[in-house]
Enzyme design. Structure first.
Site, PDB file in Angstrom:
ATOM      1  N   LYS A 169       0.889  -1.167   0.000  1.00  0.00           N
ATOM      2  CA  LYS A 169       0.000   0.000   0.000  1.00  0.00           C
ATOM      3  C   LYS A 169       0.924   1.213   0.000  1.00  0.00           C
ATOM      4  CE  LYS A 169      -4.026   1.809   2.503  1.00  0.00           C
ATOM      5  NZ  LYS A 169      -4.911   2.072   1.380  1.00  0.00           N
TER       6      LYS A 169
HETATM    7  N1  PMP Z   1      -7.884  -1.519  -2.694  1.00  0.00           N
HETATM    8  C1  PMP Z   1      -7.323  -0.311  -2.604  1.00  0.00           C
HETATM    9  C2  PMP Z   1      -6.640   0.270  -3.800  1.00  0.00           C
HETATM   10  C3  PMP Z   1      -7.398   0.409  -1.397  1.00  0.00           C
HETATM   11  O1  PMP Z   1      -6.855   1.626  -1.299  1.00  0.00           O
HETATM   12  C4  PMP Z   1      -8.078  -0.151  -0.304  1.00  0.00           C
HETATM   13  C5  PMP Z   1      -8.179   0.614   0.992  1.00  0.00           C
HETATM   14  N2  PMP Z   1      -7.076   0.379   1.810  1.00  0.00           N
HETATM   15  C6  PMP Z   1      -8.637  -1.424  -0.448  1.00  0.00           C
HETATM   16  C7  PMP Z   1      -8.518  -2.082  -1.655  1.00  0.00           C
HETATM   17  C8  PMP Z   1      -9.332  -2.098   0.690  1.00  0.00           C
HETATM   18  O2  PMP Z   1      -8.401  -2.505   1.656  1.00  0.00           O
HETATM   19  P1  PMP Z   1      -8.773  -2.605   3.203  1.00  0.00           P
HETATM   20  O3  PMP Z   1      -9.995  -3.426   3.277  1.00  0.00           O
HETATM   21  O4  PMP Z   1      -7.599  -3.246   3.827  1.00  0.00           O
HETATM   22  O5  PMP Z   1      -9.004  -1.216   3.665  1.00  0.00           O
END
Ligand code: PMP
Length: 328
Positions: A169
């Site tokens: 991320k």
């Molecule tokens: N995909 C992307 C590109 C994101 O930014 C997020 C948010 N973090 C998610 C999926 C969902 O991830 P999470 O459930 O861990 O927040």
């Protein structure tokens, strides 16, 4: 200590930086920091919810593990362990007096003002860790969770994992997300769904995606350039416990229009139904029964109204003592 109140948003007055709580107003970086010039940051988005047993952070260790994984991929060495980052988060929230908040841990390549380095090579720059927190409402609007949103398929391709690894991320990934989001908003949609470099369904600009078809839950696999979402994993586990079959498989664009139900999952978006794609109505054009069922269980888990599936422990209480007394 109470924080800032900017319009309707409450912001904690402190930011955790490299092991200390500093004032929000002092949490600044130089414009010539490596991260500003070259996008060298990794980060997380986490939510803390109010429960009957006090405030609790949802899947905090899993988020901090993903942060450290992202840092590892980019060779960003940080001395903090997962446990230290979890403790720092609890300390920050306890200090903030916020009882429901969004948490943003960040690891960035900064600038050593005594030994400045301005090139692409990141190694001379210091690695700094921060955690900030503020109160954040419903990301896609209050209505969205119940009524669903209108989305489009983006003309932008999702980044491919051999150029920017989507398991990380990283701040830079969100240049791609911004293109997807801006195009969607300017076209009158709430969000965009990106296809991967093979033309298969990937994810939203900040959410993973699920289809419901014939009672089964279908979601793109990690190979479709998606972030391994923690809400995605929570949905999969909740569904499995409910006896709903979950299939991780490649999905073609056409299947979006033909799905019985469609929804996004994400920390900010939680579980948001999608009622149309490219102005084509999905199913009956409102939240479907399986989406509603999973949403209901998800909200119960985050509010500690039921245990996490399969005996897992998904909540980190801010005041563990308060929790013990409440459950005694
Ligand atoms: N995909 C992307 C590109 C994101 O930014 C997020 C948010 N973090 C998610 C999926 C969902 O991830 P999470 O459930 O861990 O927040």
């Amino acid at each position: 200590m109470a924080g800032k109140d900017v319009e309707t948003m409450k912001i904690a007055s402190k930011v955790w930086k490299n092991g200390e709580l500093i004032n929000w107003d002092d949490a600044r970086i130089h414009v010539m920091s490596h991260v500003v010039n070259y996008g060298s940051s990794v980060f997380e988005g986490i939510r803390c919810y109010r429960t009957s047993q006090g405030s609790a952070v949802f899947r905090l260790p899993e988020h901090m593990q993903r942060l450290l994984n992202s840092a590892k991929i980019y060779r960003m060495e940080t001395p903090y362990t997962r446990e230290q980052l979890c403790d720092a988060t609890v300390e920050l929230i306890a200090d903030s007096e916020l009882d429901e908040c969004y948490i943003r841990p960040l690891i960035v390549r900064g600038l050593d003002e005594d030994k400045p380095a301005f090139g692409v090579n990141p190694f001379p720059n210091p690695v700094d860790a921060y955690i900030a927190t503020w109160q954040w409402g419903k990301y896609l609007g209050d209505e969205a969770l119940e009524n669903g949103i209108d989305v489009c398929v983006s003309s932008w391709t999702r980044i491919t994992s051999n150029s920017l690894p989507t398991m990380a991320k990283a701040g830079a990934n969100y240049m791609n997300s911004q293109l997807i989001k801006m195009e969607a908003l300017l076209g009158g949609f709430s969000e965009g769904i990106a296809l991967d470099d093979r033309g298969m369904v990937s994810e939203g600009s900040g959410e993973n995606l699920f289809l419901v078809n014939g009672g089964r839950l279908i979601t793109p696999p990690l190979g479709a350039s998606i972030l391994p979402g923690i809400t995605r994993d929570s949905v999969i586990q909740i569904a499995r416990e409910l006896g709903i079959e979950v299939v991780e498989t490649t999905i073609q664009r056409g299947a979006l229009y033909l799905a019985d139900e469609l929804f996004f999952s994400g920390t900010a978006a939680e579980i948001t139904p999608i009622r149309s794609v490219d102005r084509i109505t999905v199913g009956p054009g409102k939240r479907g029964p399986i989406t509603e069922r999973i949403q209901e269980e998800f909200f119960k888990v985050i509010r500690a109204e039921r245990p996490a599936p399969f005996g897992a422990d998904w909540l980190t209480y801010i005041n563990a003592e308060e929790k013990k007394t409440a459950s005694a």
